[in-house]
Scaffold this active site. Structure first.
Site, PDB file in Angstrom:
ATOM      1  N   SER A 192       0.835  -1.188   0.000  1.00 27.67           N
ATOM      2  CA  SER A 192       0.000   0.000   0.000  1.00 27.67           C
ATOM      3  C   SER A 192       0.872   1.240   0.000  1.00 27.67           C
ATOM      4  CB  SER A 192      -0.933   0.014   1.222  1.00 27.67           C
ATOM      5  OG  SER A 192      -0.186   0.136   2.422  1.00 27.67           O
ATOM      6  N   GLY A 193       0.265   2.355  -0.370  1.00 30.88           N
ATOM      7  CA  GLY A 193       0.963   3.632  -0.351  1.00 30.88           C
ATOM      8  C   GLY A 193       0.112   4.659   0.355  1.00 30.88           C
TER       9      GLY A 193
ATOM     10  N   GLY B 269      12.990  -0.696  -2.082  1.00 33.37           N
ATOM     11  CA  GLY B 269      14.176  -0.635  -2.934  1.00 33.37           C
ATOM     12  C   GLY B 269      14.055  -1.515  -4.163  1.00 33.37           C
TER      13      GLY B 269
ATOM     14  N   HIS C   4      15.032   5.218  -0.306  1.00 31.13           N
ATOM     15  CA  HIS C   4      14.717   3.876   0.165  1.00 31.13           C
ATOM     16  C   HIS C   4      13.968   3.997   1.480  1.00 31.13           C
ATOM     17  CE1 HIS C   4      16.095  -0.345   1.602  1.00 31.13           C
ATOM     18  NE2 HIS C   4      14.945  -0.400   0.954  1.00 31.13           N
ATOM     19  N   ASP C   5      12.820   3.353   1.578  1.00 32.14           N
ATOM     20  CA  ASP C   5      11.966   3.555   2.747  1.00 32.14           C
ATOM     21  C   ASP C   5      12.657   3.178   4.055  1.00 32.14           C
ATOM     22  OD1 ASP C   5      11.848   0.791   2.248  1.00 32.14           O
ATOM     23  OD2 ASP C   5       9.689   0.763   1.896  1.00 32.14           O
TER      24      ASP C   5
ATOM     25  N   ASN D 182      18.316  -8.445   4.507  1.00 31.53           N
ATOM     26  CA  ASN D 182      16.905  -8.453   4.129  1.00 31.53           C
ATOM     27  C   ASN D 182      16.268  -9.754   4.585  1.00 31.53           C
ATOM     28  OD1 ASN D 182      16.225  -6.092   2.082  1.00 31.53           O
ATOM     29  ND2 ASN D 182      18.303  -6.759   1.633  1.00 31.53           N
TER      30      ASN D 182
END
Length: 500
Positions: A17-18, A82, A238-239, A298
């Site tokens: 989601s955004g 990313g 990058h979040d 990750n």
């Protein structure tokens, strides 16, 4: 004298989601208010899993248009997950919809890259974890199986695709570029020689700029509405880098877990760590703000539960995350364990069945109910965080003193307690809105409202609600961690990442 409130807009794109967030700073507090939220998922187009760029653009535009004109918006910036990217033609138009890192083509391309240049070359040229999601493997697939790169003039990492649409800029931001697997984190430049060895045209690699770069004014229709006069400022694109900016660490060297669809687990370092030990541990170096590096791993993250929920919903069973966590809490801990990073968990599909099949193959009791599957996922994530803590401590020589969980996973009390129990460390949860706050904070630094990252964290610490879980060490976590390590070794050998 009362200080004027400064308002900025943060567009935060997650892989499920955004949202568009209005962030305000009054000199003491940094607050974030969600203006809009939208769901999105990739879909197959022309045989490749792609993101719905038109839909994302429409939803972002609508969210920015809903900011209102009551308070002037000084700037806007976009962060996202990313590795994914868009391709521009020479005239600045987008070639097609960005491809998704979950497409199976990237597993094939990883094998081809290993056969072409080898694991050592990939890692030592970039300092990046060998992971099939990396941009380099999608580009390798583009070069060998499509004609996409023939007409491409510039590659932009995904947040900078939207910066391009907002301002016309054609540069990409450092933290986003660092997730590509094609950026030399020691030399701080594109690994051009590696690209050419793989047949990827280096001409598409753009200028890289630091977080906080002013990319110009908002143009087009948005520049005449709520964003009239606003600047486009590249945050940490990058979040996870944005989330780390807004993590109020309690001690130097504390571990961060940016918990969402992915869990990025690591520590801040002053420079990249590219050694035989970091390569053996498959740790990655990604860019941070103000020249720092994030040494991390990750981990597949809450994607497993997200896909489980979707699978159960297709069967008519609707479960909220809160309900799922409650069901999981009723199950015995550590009964079943999987390696969250096993390749069978990467693509969309029937995740409960995949978890069950993995357990059956590896000799774990097979979870039969949604609660048992969710408990298996939560325990497995916590164990993965533990093994990352151990590996980072071995590589850096400094054991982390605490764990900080930010993002949506900070709400998951069961995961937080399991992480404390697995690692034997205190776990501090929050802020949930770390990514949006970090995005906004970097813009405010660029605007001169905040001095640096240290001041950002001090502001967040007095603004955000932080909850702490204390560890309850038990021998069973030691035994389960050893099982997970063996599973991970076996899976890496299956993937050709280690000798058989």
């Amino acid at each position: 004298m009362t200080r004027a409130v400064r308002t900025v807009a943060a567009v935060d794109l997650g892989a499920e989601s955004g949202r568009v967030v209005r962030a305000t700073f009054d000199g003491e507090r940094l607050d974030a208010a969600e203006v809009s939220r939208f769901a999105h998922l990739p879909r197959p187009v022309d045989g490749i899993l792609r993101w719905d760029l038109a839909g994302l653009t429409r939803d972002i535009t609508a969210g920015l248009g809903a900011l209102g004109t009551d308070a002037p918006v000084a700037s806007v910036g976009v962060d996202s997950w990313g590795v994914d990217y868009g391709l521009l033609r020479a005239d600045g138009t987008l070639l097609d919809a960005p491809t998704c890192y979950r497409d199976p083509r990237q597993l094939v391309a990883l094998d081809e890259a290993l056969a072409t240049v080898g694991r050592d070359r990939l890692y030592r040229a970039t300092g990046t974890q060998i992971n099939e999601i990396n941009t380099v493997f999608a580009l390798l697939s583009d070069a060998r199986t499509t004609r996409r790169l023939d007409d491409a003039a510039t590659l932009l990492m995904l947040p900078d695709v939207f910066h391009h649409l907002l301002s016309g800029s054609r540069v990409t931001e450092f933290t986003a570029a660092s997730t590509s697997g094609l950026y030399d984190m020691v030399g701080r430049r594109w690994a051009v020689e590696l690209a050419e060895e793989l047949g990827i045209p280096a001409r598409v690699l753009p200028e890289v700029v630091p977080a906080g770069t002013d990319l110009g004014p908002v143009v087009g229709a948005l520049g005449e509405g709520p964003l009239a006069g606003a600047r486009v400022v590249a945050p940490a694109g990058h979040d996870t880098a944005s989330a780390v900016v807004a993590t109020p660490f309690t001690a130097p060297g504390a571990l961060f877990v940016s918990s969402g669809t992915w869990s990025l687990v690591g520590v801040e370092t002053p420079h990249a760590v590219v050694t035989p030990e970091s390569e053996a541990a498959n740790l990655t170096n990604e860019g941070g703000v103000a020249g720092t590096t994030r040494l991390l791993r990750n981990v597949m993250g809450l994607w497993l539960l997200q896909e489980c929920r979707r699978a159960w919903a297709r069967q008519g069973l609707q479960l909220s995350y809160a309900e799922l966590v409650e069901l999981a809490a009723q199950e015995p801990e550590l009964r079943s364990v999987v390696n969250p990073n096993a390749p069978e968990f990467l693509a969309p599909g029937d995740m409960p069945a995949r978890v069950q099949a993995y357990c059956e193959r590896t000799g774990s009791p097979v979870p039969q109910t949604p609660g048992a599957v969710a408990r298996c996922v939560v325990d497995s994530l916590a164990l993965s965080y533990r093994t990352t803590v151990e590996d980072i401590a071995a590589v850096t020589g400094t054991p982390p003193p605490a764990v900080h969980i930010t993002g949506g996973g900070a709400r998951n009390r069961l995961l937080a307690q399991a992480t404390a129990d697995a690692t034997g460390l205190p776990v501090h949860c929050g802020p949930v809105e770390a990514t949006a706050l970090g995005n906004a904070a970097v813009q405010l630094v660029a605007l001169g409202e905040l001095a640096d990252v240290a001041e950002v964290r001090a502001v967040v610490a007095r603004t955000a609600e932080i909850r702490t879980c204390s560890p309850r060490p038990q021998a069973r976590w030691e035994e389960a961690a050893a099982r997970l390590r063996q599973m991970t070794l076996d899976d890496d050998r299956r993937r050709g990442l280690l000798p058989s």
